[in-house]
Design an enzyme around this catalytic site. Structure first.
Site, PDB file in Angstrom:
ATOM      1  N   ARG A  64      30.806  11.680  68.050  1.00 54.86           N
ATOM      2  CA  ARG A  64      29.662  10.772  68.132  1.00 54.86           C
ATOM      3  C   ARG A  64      28.626  11.441  69.028  1.00 54.86           C
ATOM      4  O   ARG A  64      28.981  12.175  69.972  1.00 54.86           O
ATOM      5  CB  ARG A  64      30.067   9.407  68.660  1.00 54.86           C
ATOM      6  N   ASP A 105      36.008  11.074  73.834  1.00 51.12           N
ATOM      7  CA  ASP A 105      34.960  12.076  74.101  1.00 51.12           C
ATOM      8  C   ASP A 105      35.507  13.232  74.924  1.00 51.12           C
ATOM      9  O   ASP A 105      34.853  13.713  75.870  1.00 51.12           O
ATOM     10  CB  ASP A 105      33.790  11.430  74.860  1.00 51.12           C
ATOM     11  N   ASP A 114      37.194  12.410  78.713  1.00 50.51           N
ATOM     12  CA  ASP A 114      36.311  13.481  79.202  1.00 50.51           C
ATOM     13  C   ASP A 114      37.091  14.660  79.778  1.00 50.51           C
ATOM     14  O   ASP A 114      36.775  15.174  80.855  1.00 50.51           O
ATOM     15  CB  ASP A 114      35.348  12.941  80.264  1.00 50.51           C
ATOM     16  N   TRP A 166      26.319  12.039  71.897  1.00 52.42           N
ATOM     17  CA  TRP A 166      26.011  11.565  73.247  1.00 52.42           C
ATOM     18  C   TRP A 166      24.490  11.522  73.441  1.00 52.42           C
ATOM     19  O   TRP A 166      23.955  10.651  74.117  1.00 52.42           O
ATOM     20  CB  TRP A 166      26.679  12.499  74.265  1.00 52.42           C
ATOM     21  N   THR A 170      31.294  11.074  86.964  1.00 57.86           N
ATOM     22  CA  THR A 170      31.996  11.916  85.989  1.00 57.86           C
ATOM     23  C   THR A 170      31.926  13.392  86.358  1.00 57.86           C
ATOM     24  O   THR A 170      32.930  14.120  86.310  1.00 57.86           O
ATOM     25  CB  THR A 170      31.383  11.725  84.591  1.00 57.86           C
ATOM     26  N   GLN A 193      36.628   8.206  83.343  1.00 58.50           N
ATOM     27  CA  GLN A 193      36.324   9.625  83.191  1.00 58.50           C
ATOM     28  C   GLN A 193      37.042  10.457  84.256  1.00 58.50           C
ATOM     29  O   GLN A 193      36.980  10.128  85.444  1.00 58.50           O
ATOM     30  CB  GLN A 193      34.813   9.857  83.283  1.00 58.50           C
TER      31      GLN A 193
END
Length: 620
Positions: free
Chosen positions: A239, A183, A160, A241, A108, A137
């Protein structure tokens, strides 16, 4: 290193196509740079410009990235500081790449289009995107530097999109657009997102903060708009991480795609105990807090007040930029404006009518940048009678009021246009207010504006021997000080590149105080903020900034137009007496019943124009 991937080879860092000469530029450039794909700049590639910049720059520079699509994988090292990267707009200057996890064993954190390690950097008017698509990602921006500012930038991707990270990283996003799927804003940075659009492209999660336990603020979204693609209908605000994730939404408009529960615990009851997720003033179909998870917080009014830029970005390192205001930008105070003033005064003055900034037949205008501050330009609107001119015209520069901390040049535009209709070249100007730079910056700006007008006299047909300065309230105070310090170099900007004189030949002061410390004056905290302290703390500055104490043989004919409030005329009688001793003409007119900013409203607007015109006809 900075990597380039393109079918066209990167130009060598030593080449300098603007003049065709070859120079050893690597790590040496400390002046503004232009990057242009068409060869009209200093470099064809952004990466080559990065290689050329001197490490730890002694003064700020700008890298102007002209319109174009730049397919480059970029890394800005920690040795690059004090740089503004400015594009032609997010729809025109586009930095793009398409790496993603799994490609060449990439993870990532290696999939970025742009990786930022450097500190004290600003990015404006450009797009950073990752076009890998829905393949896992794929980071567009990976930012870990400190004191990073992103203004009017677009960040595009899928999963991401933005890795805003770094335990000691502070990042400010203003008027930005951020899109993604899952995310798509994640990491450990302290980041403020203000007036941004956050766009979800799939049912998933917006944020995934990993805020360290010892960091007070994580992600803060203020006055943002949360939108989604048409088919998206189930999106969580965030949320965690990692444990202790912190994310807060304040006064944000949330679409119907935001789920009623708002937040997700990532399958961990423990994270519910350590995470701080909060909201205040959420609106829109997704802003109803009645169904939010029990472990989320609804901030109180007192708690919400703590989320200021100063608090969010507080740290152990210096807060000031190279321009001597906070690195995340100066505050813009819009509290003094025409509409609010109208509603404030109409109760006591039922016949009041605001004079709006509308076109006037027979008057042309031109907007110019008269001064470059490095981080922004100060602008001026010039108004002049249409048609051929057979003689040079007298000139009036108007300075707006607002307590030295608010207001803008548009407030004086109606009066400037009306005077242009009478046969004057007029102008209204920006100047630095107290929240951006304290005294004497504003004085320097006004004098530089006068110099600019004189230097461009031929363009507008103005007579450089008949220039008047005019202002209202704080603008009147500035105008009076500028007029009474003709020829005084200590009141002019030491860095000015204008060679023309800053001297004026007449003053029109509308309710502008002439002495900050005087038996008739009641100036306090607002003046102290501009002057850098109270009278007890800096008495010499309060006197230095008072026109009354600067009257001498350089004084000019002066017109004073007064409201019904004596405190705005502090020092006026004393000043007229001084002018009389030097044989300088002074004239006074007053309105018995009127608001303080009478020049913004009818019925006083017309009389004020007549007083000014009559006075100037008399002294010229």
């Amino acid at each position: 290193m900075c990597w380039i991937a393109s079918s066209v080879p990167a130009q060598h860092v030593n080449s300098y196509p603007k003049d065709g000469k070859v120079r050893d530029l690597k790590g040496k450039v400390q002046e503004d740079i232009v990057v242009a794909k068409d060869g009209t700049g200093d470099f064809l590639y952004i990466a080559d410009a990065l290689e050329a910049i001197r490490v730890y720059l002694p003064k700020p520079i700008t890298v102007y990235i002209k319109e174009g699509v730049y397919k480059e994988k970029l890394e800005i090292p920690g040795t690059i500081t004090n740089v503004t990267f400015k594009g032609d707009g997010p729809d025109k200057t586009i930095i793009t790449y398409d790496d993603h996890t799994g490609k060449d064993y990439m993870d990532t954190f290696d999939s970025y289009t742009m990786l930022v390690w450097g500190n004290s950097l600003t990015f404006k008017d450009l797009t950073i995107q990752n076009t890998a698509g829905s393949v896992g990602q794929a980071v567009a921006l990976h930012a870990e530097g400190d004191r990073l500012v992103f203004e009017n930038c677009h960040f595009k991707g899928d999963q991401d999109t933005m890795f805003a990270s770094g335990e000691n990283s502070r990042q400010y996003y203003k008027d930005c657009y951020i899109e993604g799927t899952t995310d798509f804003i994640f990491g450990s940075a302290t980041a403020l997102f203000e007036d941004c659009e956050i766009h979800s492209k799939s049912n998933s999660y917006i944020t995934a903060a990993s805020t360290p336990e010892w960091v007070k603020y994580g992600y803060v979204f203020k006055d943002c708009k949360l939108t989604a693609a048409g088919e998206v209908n189930r999106v969580y605000l965030g949320r965690p991480w990692r444990d202790f994730a912190k994310t807060v939404f304040i006064n944000c408009e949330m679409g119907a795609h935001i789920v009623p529960e708002g937040w997700h615990n990532w399958g961990s009851k423990q994270k519910e105990q350590t995470t701080f997720y909060g909201e205040y003033g959420s609106t829109g179909l997704g802003g109803d807090d009645s169904g939010r998870v029990s472990w989320a917080h609804q901030l109180t009014g007192e708690e919400e007040k703590l989320y200021t830029k100063a608090n969010i970005f507080a740290g152990n390192t210096a807060q000031k930029s190279a321009y001597d205001f906070p690195w995340y930008g100066y505050e813009i105070d819009s509290s003094f404006n025409l509409e609010d003033s109208y509603y404030k005064y109409k109760k006591d003055f039922p016949g009041i009518e605001p004079v709006y900034n509308t076109p006037i037949e027979g008057v042309s205008d031109n907007t110019i940048a008269y001064k470059d501050l490095g981080y922004r330009s100060l602008k001026m609107d010039v108004f002049f009678p249409e048609g051929n001119r057979t003689k040079k015209l007298p000139t009036i520069l108007l300075v707006h009021g607002g307590g030295w901390r608010s207001g803008d040049r548009s407030l004086q535009a109606p009066m400037a246009k009306a005077l242009a209709k009478r046969g004057y070249v007029t102008a209204v100007m920006d100047y630095r207010l107290s929240l951006e730079a304290p005294y004497p910056a504003g004085v320097h700006d006004v004098k530089d504006a006068i110099k600019w007008m004189k230097a461009h006299a031929e363009n507008y047909g103005l007579d450089t021997n008949r220039v008047a300065i005019m202002g209202g309230s704080a603008g009147g105070q500035l105008a009076a000080l500028v007029a009474m310090t003709n020829g005084r170099q200590e009141y002019e900007s030491p860095s000015s590149d204008q060679e023309a004189s800053a001297s004026v030949h007449a003053l029109i002061d509308m309710d502008g105080v002439l002495a900050f410390h005087h038996p008739e004056s009641s100036e306090g905290a607002v003046a102290a903020q501009w002057l850098g302290g109270t009278y007890e703390e800096v008495p010499e500055i309060w006197d230095e900034a008072s026109a009354l104490h600067q009257v001498g043989d350089g004084g000019v004919p002066s017109l004073f137009i007064n409201s019904q409030y004596p405190r705005f005329h502090a020092g006026q009688d004393d000043m007229i007496k001084k002018l009389d001793e030097f044989g300088v003409y002074a004239e006074v007119h007053g309105f018995e019943a009127c608001p303080h900013p009478f020049w913004l409203f009818r019925p006083w607007f017309g009389d004020t124009i007549n007083y000014v015109d009559s006075f100037l006809q008399k002294v010229w």
